[in-house]
Design a protein around this motif. Structure first.
Motif: not given
Length: 358
Positions: A33-34, A54
């Protein structure tokens, strides 16, 4: 994997030019997610470990059609900047900005802290000494530490000249790139002392080092769109060279080019050729012995932050995500965050005919 990604053909049609094809590249399902900071394949199968901002390390299994499935993950107290596998493929270690390294035993699911520093752990690797797994950590506290998994304190330590930015190992060679362009070479037969230190042959900040498959040397990538090939022993210095890459010519000014960081370098495990990938969103395959580019690939829609070949060399994984070059404020939801799997087909990574035999 003759049916790899549905691309069973090994035609050399595309190989006749230096323009590569990414049309058969496949996305990893449920990516981080990052920003993605590191990729590492197991030596025992097509399992890919992924470290990300993340705070997680994810492990994916990849089947012969290129489809992926999440198999495990563990979380740390800060962004995870590096990950690595044990030789037998049973354990994955991650190093974090929380100043620790944590290991996951895939069979039991047990997680435990295995290392600590006084600052961010930038790099982790796993080696074997006397048949036992050991973790090597490199930190912004300017130290390299060795950790026996059966003990809670380091079994060895090296003081580097500056903060550790990048690290790689192959056989008995450990190469460490630090701030201020220092490069340390360590013979793991004598792990507590530096075998040789040089200034990077590149004039700008070191971004990545990657060891040759035969451990006779390493490649260096810098923030200024250059790569250097460097041998360890003095007798081979005549083979050292550097070259420009990851640059875009300004169409309006003949002598002006945009330069991009070389973020990742990975060596093909079978052929000894290598890849470079950069902030310009492209990757390339090279033959260092023939000093020749084998293939160049089109932009993938964002910076490439990490790369890895699987153990048989028929999959090339690359991460497309924000590279933090413009600071925190530019890390927006508009930035891509994905991992692509590129099937190695035909002659893409094979050395140029007439090059040095390996």
């Amino acid at each position: 994997m003759s049916t790899l990604f549905g691309g069973g053909s090994t035609t050399n049609t595309a190989s006749s030019s230096t323009q590569g094809d990414t049309s058969k590249d496949v996305d990893i399902k449920q990516p981080p997610e990052d920003s993605i900071s590191d990729l590492a394949f197991s030596a025992q199968g097509d399992y890919l470990a992924v470290a990300s901002w993340d705070k997680k390390v994810r492990i994916y299994e990849i089947n012969s059609s290129g489809q992926s499935e999440g198999k495990a993950l563990f979380e740390m107290g800060g962004p995870v900047l590096s990950c690595a596998w044990s030789k037998d493929g049973t354990k994955v270690v991650g190093g974090s900005t929380d100043k620790t390294a944590k290991i996951l035993d895939l069979a039991s699911g047990k997680q435990e802290q295995v290392a600590a520093h006084d600052d961010t752990i930038r790099c982790v690797k796993m080696i074997q000494v006397g048949g036992n797994d050991m973790v090597v950590t490199g930190s912004w506290d300017k130290k390299i530490r060795y950790w026996d998994l059966r003990q809670q304190v380091p079994v060895g330590q090296i003081e580097c000249q500056e903060r550790v930015y990048t690290m790689d190992t192959r056989d008995q060679l450990l190469v460490v790139g630090t701030a201020e362009r220092h490069i340390h070479m360590i013979n793991l037969a004598n792990p507590d002392r530096i075998y040789k230190t040089i200034a990077s042959p590149l004039k700008w900040q070191t971004r990545v080092v990657s060891c040759f498959t035969d451990a006779t040397g390493f490649a260096v990538g810098s923030i200024e769109g250059r790569c250097a090939i460097q041998y360890v022993e003095d007798k081979d210095t005549g083979l050292n060279f550097s070259f420009k890459c990851h640059r875009q010519q300004d169409p309006t000014q003949r002598d002006v080019a945009k330069v991009y960081s070389v973020n990742a370098i990975s060596f093909h495990p079978v052929h000894g050729t290598f890849s470079t990938a950069g902030s310009d969103g492209t990757f390339h395959f090279w033959d260092k012995d023939a000093k020749h580019r084998l293939k160049g690939y089109p932009e993938v829609g964002g910076s490439i932050t990490a790369t890895a070949f699987n153990t048989t060399g028929n999959i090339f994984a690359y991460a497309v995500s924000y590279d933090w070059s413009k600071g925190y404020s530019f890390n927006t939801t508009a930035q891509p965050c994905k991992i692509k799997l590129h099937p190695i087909i035909g002659e893409e990574c094979k050395p140029r005919p007439g090059g040095k035999k390996r």
